[in-house]
Design a protein around this motif. Structure first.
Motif, PDB file in Angstrom:
ATOM      1  N   PHE A 134       0.845  -1.044   0.032  1.00 35.74           N
ATOM      2  CA  PHE A 134      -0.233  -0.065  -0.147  1.00 35.74           C
ATOM      3  C   PHE A 134       0.904   1.250   0.047  1.00 35.74           C
ATOM      4  CE2 PHE A 134      -2.283   3.236   2.418  1.00 35.74           C
ATOM      5  CZ  PHE A 134      -3.656   3.444   1.782  1.00 35.74           C
ATOM      6  N   GLY A 135       0.793   2.158  -0.893  1.00 36.74           N
ATOM      7  CA  GLY A 135       1.698   3.113  -1.086  1.00 36.74           C
ATOM      8  C   GLY A 135       0.916   4.500  -1.173  1.00 36.74           C
ATOM      9  N   GLU A 136       1.568   5.628  -0.958  1.00 28.77           N
ATOM     10  CA  GLU A 136       0.947   6.906  -0.999  1.00 28.77           C
ATOM     11  C   GLU A 136       1.847   7.832  -1.865  1.00 28.77           C
ATOM     12  OE1 GLU A 136      -0.807  10.431   1.942  1.00 28.77           O
ATOM     13  OE2 GLU A 136       0.345   8.763   2.864  1.00 28.77           O
ATOM     14  N   ALA A 137       1.087   8.713  -2.789  1.00 23.55           N
ATOM     15  CA  ALA A 137       1.843   9.734  -3.499  1.00 23.55           C
ATOM     16  C   ALA A 137       1.289  11.077  -3.327  1.00 23.55           C
ATOM     17  CB  ALA A 137       1.730   9.295  -4.790  1.00 23.55           C
ATOM     18  N   PRO A 138       2.043  12.098  -3.298  1.00 22.23           N
ATOM     19  CA  PRO A 138       1.457  13.514  -3.077  1.00 22.23           C
ATOM     20  C   PRO A 138      -0.013  13.826  -3.983  1.00 22.23           C
ATOM     21  CG  PRO A 138       3.793  13.551  -3.414  1.00 22.23           C
ATOM     22  CD  PRO A 138       3.292  12.401  -3.821  1.00 22.23           C
ATOM     23  N   GLY A 139      -0.410  14.479  -3.190  1.00 25.07           N
ATOM     24  CA  GLY A 139      -1.908  14.548  -3.906  1.00 25.07           C
ATOM     25  C   GLY A 139      -3.036  13.812  -3.524  1.00 25.07           C
ATOM     26  N   HIS A 140      -2.779  13.160  -2.417  1.00 26.08           N
ATOM     27  CA  HIS A 140      -3.926  12.261  -1.936  1.00 26.08           C
ATOM     28  C   HIS A 140      -3.971  10.977  -2.905  1.00 26.08           C
ATOM     29  CE1 HIS A 140      -4.019  15.717   0.461  1.00 26.08           C
ATOM     30  NE2 HIS A 140      -4.903  16.442  -0.524  1.00 26.08           N
ATOM     31  N   GLU A 141      -3.137  10.469  -3.363  1.00 23.66           N
ATOM     32  CA  GLU A 141      -3.072   9.450  -4.180  1.00 23.66           C
ATOM     33  C   GLU A 141      -2.369   8.145  -3.607  1.00 23.66           C
ATOM     34  OE1 GLU A 141      -2.133   9.705  -8.408  1.00 23.66           O
ATOM     35  OE2 GLU A 141      -1.799  11.920  -8.299  1.00 23.66           O
ATOM     36  N   PHE A 142      -3.185   7.026  -3.773  1.00 28.22           N
ATOM     37  CA  PHE A 142      -2.801   5.588  -3.261  1.00 28.22           C
ATOM     38  C   PHE A 142      -2.815   4.596  -4.265  1.00 28.22           C
ATOM     39  CE2 PHE A 142      -4.450   8.401   0.199  1.00 28.22           C
ATOM     40  CZ  PHE A 142      -3.611   8.142   1.086  1.00 28.22           C
ATOM     41  N   LEU A 143      -1.856   3.636  -3.977  1.00 27.58           N
ATOM     42  CA  LEU A 143      -1.556   2.349  -4.789  1.00 27.58           C
ATOM     43  C   LEU A 143      -1.873   1.316  -4.145  1.00 27.58           C
ATOM     44  CD1 LEU A 143      -0.503   1.420  -7.785  1.00 27.58           C
ATOM     45  CD2 LEU A 143       1.575   1.328  -6.483  1.00 27.58           C
ATOM     46  N   VAL A 144      -2.629   0.310  -4.587  1.00 24.34           N
ATOM     47  CA  VAL A 144      -2.615  -1.169  -3.650  1.00 24.34           C
ATOM     48  C   VAL A 144      -2.258  -2.095  -4.770  1.00 24.34           C
ATOM     49  CG1 VAL A 144      -3.913  -2.811  -2.651  1.00 24.34           C
ATOM     50  CG2 VAL A 144      -4.512  -0.392  -2.192  1.00 24.34           C
ATOM     51  N   LEU A 145      -1.265  -2.576  -4.766  1.00 24.41           N
ATOM     52  CA  LEU A 145      -0.427  -3.451  -5.596  1.00 24.41           C
ATOM     53  C   LEU A 145      -0.344  -4.928  -5.055  1.00 24.41           C
ATOM     54  CD1 LEU A 145       0.956  -4.334  -8.316  1.00 24.41           C
ATOM     55  CD2 LEU A 145       2.958  -3.474  -7.153  1.00 24.41           C
ATOM     56  N   SER A 146      -1.171  -5.885  -5.528  1.00 27.62           N
ATOM     57  CA  SER A 146      -1.282  -7.303  -5.028  1.00 27.62           C
ATOM     58  C   SER A 146      -0.700  -8.230  -5.894  1.00 27.62           C
ATOM     59  CB  SER A 146      -2.754  -7.495  -4.459  1.00 27.62           C
ATOM     60  OG  SER A 146      -3.793  -7.449  -5.448  1.00 27.62           O
ATOM     61  N   THR A 153      -9.304   3.624 -10.322  1.00 27.20           N
ATOM     62  CA  THR A 153      -9.001   3.000 -11.799  1.00 27.20           C
ATOM     63  C   THR A 153      -8.316   1.791 -11.099  1.00 27.20           C
ATOM     64  OG1 THR A 153      -6.803   4.147 -11.974  1.00 27.20           O
ATOM     65  CG2 THR A 153      -8.926   4.977 -13.046  1.00 27.20           C
ATOM     66  N   GLY A 154      -8.142   0.642 -12.002  1.00 25.97           N
ATOM     67  CA  GLY A 154      -7.635  -0.485 -11.680  1.00 25.97           C
ATOM     68  C   GLY A 154      -7.333  -1.495 -13.018  1.00 25.97           C
ATOM     69  N   ASP A 155      -6.576  -2.455 -12.719  1.00 26.20           N
ATOM     70  CA  ASP A 155      -6.081  -3.156 -13.751  1.00 26.20           C
ATOM     71  C   ASP A 155      -5.592  -4.736 -13.273  1.00 26.20           C
ATOM     72  OD1 ASP A 155      -6.099  -3.973 -16.321  1.00 26.20           O
ATOM     73  OD2 ASP A 155      -4.678  -2.493 -16.972  1.00 26.20           O
ATOM     74  N   VAL A 156      -5.939  -5.702 -14.014  1.00 25.44           N
ATOM     75  CA  VAL A 156      -5.127  -6.941 -13.888  1.00 25.44           C
ATOM     76  C   VAL A 156      -4.062  -7.054 -14.875  1.00 25.44           C
ATOM     77  CG1 VAL A 156      -5.854  -9.454 -13.536  1.00 25.44           C
ATOM     78  CG2 VAL A 156      -7.619  -8.026 -12.823  1.00 25.44           C
ATOM     79  N   VAL A 157      -2.974  -7.362 -14.253  1.00 23.90           N
ATOM     80  CA  VAL A 157      -1.595  -7.658 -15.189  1.00 23.90           C
ATOM     81  C   VAL A 157      -1.391  -8.913 -15.322  1.00 23.90           C
ATOM     82  CG1 VAL A 157       0.593  -6.678 -15.544  1.00 23.90           C
ATOM     83  CG2 VAL A 157      -1.182  -5.406 -14.546  1.00 23.90           C
ATOM     84  N   GLN A 158      -0.969  -9.527 -16.577  1.00 26.02           N
ATOM     85  CA  GLN A 158      -0.592 -11.013 -16.497  1.00 26.02           C
ATOM     86  C   GLN A 158       0.866 -10.682 -16.640  1.00 26.02           C
ATOM     87  OE1 GLN A 158      -2.416 -13.771 -16.642  1.00 26.02           O
ATOM     88  NE2 GLN A 158      -0.248 -14.594 -16.328  1.00 26.02           N
ATOM     89  N   LEU A 159       1.559 -11.366 -15.613  1.00 23.62           N
ATOM     90  CA  LEU A 159       3.292 -11.007 -15.336  1.00 23.62           C
ATOM     91  C   LEU A 159       4.011 -11.755 -16.759  1.00 23.62           C
ATOM     92  CD1 LEU A 159       3.988 -11.516 -11.543  1.00 23.62           C
ATOM     93  CD2 LEU A 159       4.449  -9.508 -13.213  1.00 23.62           C
ATOM     94  N   GLU A 160       4.823 -11.079 -17.222  1.00 22.43           N
ATOM     95  CA  GLU A 160       5.770 -11.682 -18.003  1.00 22.43           C
ATOM     96  C   GLU A 160       7.051 -11.898 -17.327  1.00 22.43           C
ATOM     97  OE1 GLU A 160       5.481 -12.427 -21.309  1.00 22.43           O
ATOM     98  OE2 GLU A 160       3.444 -11.754 -21.629  1.00 22.43           O
ATOM     99  N   PRO A 161       7.239 -13.314 -17.003  1.00 20.86           N
ATOM    100  CA  PRO A 161       8.720 -13.628 -16.468  1.00 20.86           C
ATOM    101  C   PRO A 161      10.066 -12.944 -17.116  1.00 20.86           C
ATOM    102  CG  PRO A 161       7.219 -15.771 -16.809  1.00 20.86           C
ATOM    103  CD  PRO A 161       6.621 -14.641 -17.506  1.00 20.86           C
ATOM    104  N   SER A 162       9.957 -12.722 -18.040  1.00 16.30           N
ATOM    105  CA  SER A 162      11.178 -12.469 -18.763  1.00 16.30           C
ATOM    106  C   SER A 162      11.576 -10.764 -18.478  1.00 16.30           C
ATOM    107  CB  SER A 162      11.281 -12.318 -20.283  1.00 16.30           C
ATOM    108  OG  SER A 162      10.263 -11.716 -20.997  1.00 16.30           O
ATOM    109  N   TRP A 163      10.301 -10.032 -17.914  1.00 16.78           N
ATOM    110  CA  TRP A 163      10.541  -8.679 -17.640  1.00 16.78           C
ATOM    111  C   TRP A 163      10.977  -8.536 -16.069  1.00 16.78           C
ATOM    112  CZ3 TRP A 163       5.605  -5.706 -19.559  1.00 16.78           C
ATOM    113  CH2 TRP A 163       5.593  -5.936 -20.968  1.00 16.78           C
TER     114      TRP A 163
END
Length: 201
Positions: free
Chosen positions: A144-156, A189-199
């Motif tokens: 759970f991360g925070e950026a200036p401007g009251h923006e938040f990221l939840v990455l799971s 906003t959100g998204d589902v990301v299919q991981l690329e192991p080579s990245w």
């Protein structure tokens, strides 16, 4: 820890993927903790990349020295790039490490929160959303991360898309009502990301 989120629309998929592998050059950079990403499930031309640094100081040092040389390999391969930096506030589940080896799906949620609801939003993330996600089959870890401007990221990170699907149906609406998400959040906003192991670096 600093979390960098890059989102872009790719115009040359093969060239972009080839360039993405060049980011292996990050290994050995002081303060670098890991990087990976993949393709959006809903918009196949959209790529997401997530990088993790020990601190802003190490990140800024890299940006001033080595970044442009590595980035040159992907010049002209994408458009509409958006870059956001978030400071780590707390883990989702426990003991977050930017280790992508056991995950195949990432879920990213980006919220802009009303200024007077920031503390409530963070509290609900701890008390409502974290326990629900932590108890979901296949959920490995998150941040759970925070950026200036009251923006938040939840990455799971999730073990498989099938397992992530079990977290969704009626439960999300119930949790959102309990957390008063509608009152806290200005935009989501959100998204589902299919991981690329080579990245993965």
């Amino acid at each position: 820890m600093l979390v960098k989120w890059i989102r872009c629309t790719v115009v040359d998929r093969r060239g972009f993927e080839r360039g993405q592998r060049k980011w292996a050059g990050l290994l050995g950079e002081q303060g670098f903790r890991g990087q990976s990403g993949g393709w959006s499930r809903g918009q196949p031309e959209v790529a997401h990349v997530f990088a993790f640094w020990e601190s802003r100081v190490f990140y800024d040092s890299f940006m001033a020295r080595g970044h442009d040389r590595l980035a040159a390999a992907q010049s002209g391969m994408y458009k509409d790039m958006r870059v956001k930096l978030f400071d780590h506030r707390f883990d989702v589940k426990t003991g977050f490490e930017p280790d992508f080896t056991d995950a195949d799906v990432l879920r990213v949620a980006h919220s802009r929160v009303h200024e007077d609801r920031v503390d409530h939003f963070a509290l609900m993330q701890r008390q409502v959303w974290n326990p629900a996600m932590s108890g979901s089959p296949g959920m490995l870890r998150g941040v759970f991360g925070e950026a200036p401007g009251h923006e938040f990221l939840v990455l799971s990170m999730w073990q498989s898309s099938a397992e992530r699907g079990k977290y969704r149906p009626e439960g999300v609406a119930r949790l959102a009502a309990r957390a008063e998400t509608d009152r806290d959040v200005e935009s989501l906003t959100g998204d589902v990301v299919q991981l690329e192991p080579s990245w993965t670096v």
